[in-house]
Scaffold this active site. Structure first.
Site, PDB file in Angstrom:
ATOM      1  N   CYS A   1     -38.877 108.626 -40.304  1.00 27.75           N
ATOM      2  CA  CYS A   1     -38.546 107.551 -41.223  1.00 27.75           C
ATOM      3  C   CYS A   1     -39.736 107.628 -42.287  1.00 27.75           C
ATOM      4  O   CYS A   1     -40.842 107.019 -41.945  1.00 27.75           O
ATOM      5  CB  CYS A   1     -38.372 106.326 -40.712  1.00 27.75           C
ATOM      6  SG  CYS A   1     -38.264 104.945 -41.449  1.00 27.75           S
TER       7      CYS A   1
ATOM      8  N   HIS B   1     -29.799 115.137 -42.959  1.00 28.35           N
ATOM      9  CA  HIS B   1     -29.269 114.378 -44.069  1.00 28.35           C
ATOM     10  C   HIS B   1     -28.100 115.436 -44.738  1.00 28.35           C
ATOM     11  O   HIS B   1     -28.273 116.580 -44.857  1.00 28.35           O
ATOM     12  CB  HIS B   1     -30.447 114.434 -45.233  1.00 28.35           C
ATOM     13  CG  HIS B   1     -31.201 113.430 -44.709  1.00 28.35           C
ATOM     14  ND1 HIS B   1     -31.302 112.291 -45.289  1.00 28.35           N
ATOM     15  CD2 HIS B   1     -32.530 113.476 -44.056  1.00 28.35           C
ATOM     16  CE1 HIS B   1     -32.481 111.375 -44.633  1.00 28.35           C
ATOM     17  NE2 HIS B   1     -33.260 112.239 -43.987  1.00 28.35           N
TER      18      HIS B   1
ATOM     19  N   GLU C   1     -27.000 105.316 -44.209  1.00 34.22           N
ATOM     20  CA  GLU C   1     -28.103 105.667 -43.110  1.00 34.22           C
ATOM     21  C   GLU C   1     -27.479 105.920 -41.627  1.00 34.22           C
ATOM     22  O   GLU C   1     -26.533 104.793 -41.547  1.00 34.22           O
ATOM     23  CB  GLU C   1     -29.301 104.797 -42.915  1.00 34.22           C
ATOM     24  CG  GLU C   1     -30.610 104.974 -44.022  1.00 34.22           C
ATOM     25  CD  GLU C   1     -31.797 104.641 -43.651  1.00 34.22           C
ATOM     26  OE1 GLU C   1     -31.770 104.485 -42.510  1.00 34.22           O
ATOM     27  OE2 GLU C   1     -32.456 104.264 -44.769  1.00 34.22           O
TER      28      GLU C   1
ATOM     29  N   CYS D   1     -34.323 104.571 -48.656  1.00 40.37           N
ATOM     30  CA  CYS D   1     -34.507 105.595 -47.521  1.00 40.37           C
ATOM     31  C   CYS D   1     -35.474 106.540 -47.735  1.00 40.37           C
ATOM     32  O   CYS D   1     -35.115 107.510 -49.002  1.00 40.37           O
ATOM     33  CB  CYS D   1     -33.196 106.340 -47.360  1.00 40.37           C
ATOM     34  SG  CYS D   1     -33.272 107.261 -46.008  1.00 40.37           S
TER      35      CYS D   1
ATOM     36  N   GLY E   1     -34.405 110.103 -47.065  1.00 42.67           N
ATOM     37  CA  GLY E   1     -33.316 110.343 -47.834  1.00 42.67           C
ATOM     38  C   GLY E   1     -33.444 110.894 -49.643  1.00 42.67           C
ATOM     39  O   GLY E   1     -33.046 111.639 -50.179  1.00 42.67           O
TER      40      GLY E   1
HETATM   41  N1  LIG Z   1     -35.096 104.572 -43.643  1.00 41.12           N
HETATM   42  C1  LIG Z   1     -35.403 105.701 -43.302  1.00 41.12           C
HETATM   43  C2  LIG Z   1     -34.501 106.623 -42.671  1.00 41.12           C
HETATM   44  C3  LIG Z   1     -34.551 106.221 -41.282  1.00 41.12           C
HETATM   45  C4  LIG Z   1     -33.878 107.291 -40.836  1.00 41.12           C
HETATM   46  C5  LIG Z   1     -32.740 106.863 -39.794  1.00 41.12           C
HETATM   47  N2  LIG Z   1     -31.465 106.228 -40.569  1.00 41.12           N
HETATM   48  C6  LIG Z   1     -32.015 108.293 -39.180  1.00 41.12           C
HETATM   49  O1  LIG Z   1     -31.144 108.109 -38.458  1.00 41.12           O
HETATM   50  O2  LIG Z   1     -32.326 109.291 -39.402  1.00 41.12           O
HETATM   51  C7  LIG Z   1     -36.593 106.329 -44.241  1.00 41.12           C
HETATM   52  O3  LIG Z   1     -37.107 105.677 -45.036  1.00 41.12           O
HETATM   53  O4  LIG Z   1     -36.418 107.758 -44.099  1.00 41.12           O
END
Ligand SMILES: N[C@H](CCC[C@H](N)C(=O)O)C(=O)O
Length: 287
Positions: free
Chosen positions: A75, A161, A210, A219, A222
């Site tokens: 994250c 991703h 997400e 993200c 992301g």
């Molecule tokens: N918001 C997070 C991503 C969380 C990742 C999560 N949603 C997953 O299942 O990989 C970020 O800033 O990278």
């Protein structure tokens, strides 16, 4: 029980952060979902916990749980927040930290202006940390999605991703196509989904669905995955401003086998104390 926490965010991607070094934080899937619930709990996209490091040379273990209660590998916005949290909580006096996560080691550095730059490690296009049901390099590859053929790029930043280019990110079908791609059979561990509009060789607009959290305002991983994909499409250079709904991140990537650097803000909104675990959402209140 008096469990101290900090409510934090990185560009509106919000977190409940626990100090698991000086407190015993016993989380379960149900407790995480209850904490993340925006009516019955505190409300957040992810719950983050700093714990004592298991390996030498590492400052802390950093654990990440999505609002759906699942533990995940990485994250990025959270990495900036836990670095600031560790400093403000007196867990460290360092500017540069080495954190171990399920997705590998990352290194946040707190800048003099309060922003944080994180070395997010080297991205991968296939392999163990982005298990694909059909292995191979998925760069702009055609994928059957909801009866349409979409070109996707599968990128791992420790977490999986699925990146696709769109003409207009603000009009992207996040809530319809997002969950379909999150759960697509190509991604046995599901995937985070980024819709990328390339505006110039150093600026992209990204919106995100997400894994385990749905639409978020930002993200970090992301944004990293989106710049990696856009570079592989030969559409951006080694540094790009990523415009997310909640604000901008600066992402730098020199190319394959090189680490990604992500720079952006981290904010402590408030601190609190949990006297008991929040009640779970009753079935009558809906999902
Ligand atoms: N918001 C997070 C991503 C969380 C990742 C999560 N949603 C997953 O299942 O990989 C970020 O800033 O990278």
């Amino acid at each position: 029980m008096n469990l101290e926490f900090a409510k934090m965010h990185g560009l509106g991607n919000d977190f409940v952060v626990f100090d698991g070094v000086r407190q015993a934080v016993e989380l379960t899937r149900e407790r995480i979902r209850a904490i993340a619930d925006r009516r019955f709990g505190i409300g957040c996209d992810q719950v983050l916990v700093l714990e004592p490091a298991e390996r030498s040379g590492v400052d802390f273990a950093y654990r990440i749980y999505n609002a759906d209660g699942g533990e995940v590998e990485q994250c990025g916005n959270g990495a900036r927040c836990v670095a600031l949290f560790a400093r403000e909580a007196g867990l460290t006096d360092k500017d540069r930290l080495r954190l171990e996560t399920l997705g590998g080691e990352i290194m946040p550095r707190i800048l003099p202006d309060g922003r944080v730059t994180v070395d997010m490690g080297v991205p991968h296009l296939e392999g163990a940390d982005i298990p694909l049901s059909e292995p191979g390099e998925w760069v702009r590859a055609p994928l059957e999605v909801a009866g349409e053929r979409r070109r996707i790029t599968a990128v791992s930043v420790g977490n999986p991703h699925c990146v696709l280019e769109v003409e207009d990110a603000t009009a992207a079908p996040l809530s319809t196509l997002g969950p379909v791609l999150e759960h697509h059979p190509l991604f046995p561990n599901r995937a985070n989904v980024e819709f990328v509009e390339v505006r110039s060789p150093d600026r992209i607009r990204v919106r995100v669905w997400e894994r385990g959290a749905g639409v978020t305002l930002a993200c970090g991983t992301g944004a990293c995955a989106s710049v990696v994909a856009a570079r592989l499409w030969d559409r951006v250079g080694p540094r790009a401003e990523v415009e997310l709904d909640g604000g901008n991140l600066t992402i730098e990537w020199a190319g394959p086998e090189e680490p990604i650097l992500m720079t952006g803000p981290a904010v402590i909104t408030f601190r609190g104390v949990l006297g008991q675990w929040p009640a779970s959402r009753p079935a009558t209140a809906g999902p």
